[in-house]
Design an enzyme around this catalytic site. Sequence first.
Site, short mmCIF file in Angstrom:
data_model
loop_
_atom_site.label_atom_id
_atom_site.label_comp_id
_atom_site.label_asym_id
_atom_site.label_seq_id
_atom_site.Cartn_x
_atom_site.Cartn_y
_atom_site.Cartn_z
N GLY A 21 27.39 23.69 43.64
CA GLY A 21 27.05 25.28 42.76
C GLY A 21 27.91 25.82 42.22
O GLY A 21 29.43 26.00 41.88
N GLU A 64 25.93 32.85 47.18
CA GLU A 64 25.19 32.66 46.40
C GLU A 64 23.70 32.45 47.05
O GLU A 64 23.56 33.62 47.70
CB GLU A 64 25.61 31.05 46.46
CG GLU A 64 26.24 30.71 47.85
CD GLU A 64 25.05 30.11 48.33
OE1 GLU A 64 24.86 28.67 48.62
OE2 GLU A 64 24.70 30.16 49.35
N ASP A 120 31.07 34.52 38.14
CA ASP A 120 31.17 35.96 37.97
C ASP A 120 31.80 36.67 38.71
O ASP A 120 31.69 36.25 39.69
CB ASP A 120 29.40 36.33 37.49
CG ASP A 120 28.76 36.21 38.69
OD1 ASP A 120 28.78 36.98 39.23
OD2 ASP A 120 28.52 35.52 38.66
#
Length: 239
Positions: A90, A180, A205
């Site tokens: 991810g 995350e 980001d």
Amino acid sequence: MATPHINAEMGDFADVVLMPGDPLRAKFIAETFLDDAREVNNVRGMLGFTGTYKGRKISVMGHGMGIPSCSIYAKELITEFGVKKIIRVGSCGAVREDVKLRDVVIGMGACTDSKVNRMRFKDHDYAAIADFDMVRNAVDAAKARDVSVRVGNIFSADLFYTPDPQMFDVMEKYGILGVEMEAAGIYGVAAEFGAKALAICTVSDHIRTGAQTTSEERQTTFNEMIEIALESVLLGDNE
């Protein structure tokens, strides 16, 4: 047999499952990287597929957003479908200045503000860590592809929109590589039910600077991360 969340049968899933958050990303992985991929789950739109990578049977399925969602799927895959290893693939946000966009982060450990692992561990702190061999194989796979990776602690947050931005200062002080929302939960589920797990994330980001990758950049780096995950599975088979 099928569960309330997965309409598959024993044998439909491989013993290793790659899990992105987005079910459409799972479909992309299956169509791009796997041969002879077939759909094995579509309950609630959480798509799952099984195919082969260089002749090795591998599955991929979405896990949704956050620890509650991913914990349901991880638990059922392990206890009802015989899955032995889960690799989360991810994105994450960086807080440290030296962690850059597009860096690939391997979560050796996962801190969290969630209480789920305390609930499992009789209200004590549980060290949510990845399986060592899976970490080593991912690092070796990255080196073989000449891809630089960062290895260390990540942070699994319960809230995407945090009311406590000062926590980012604490994360930076303690060397957190990325933020995350799932790894600590997946590591806890794997430990509870006797499986192994690893999270590999791409920095999409930077929380401090507001810098973001473009969609094209995310696609390219994501592919590197998936290739590392897949190649690490093959390395694990050779142990």
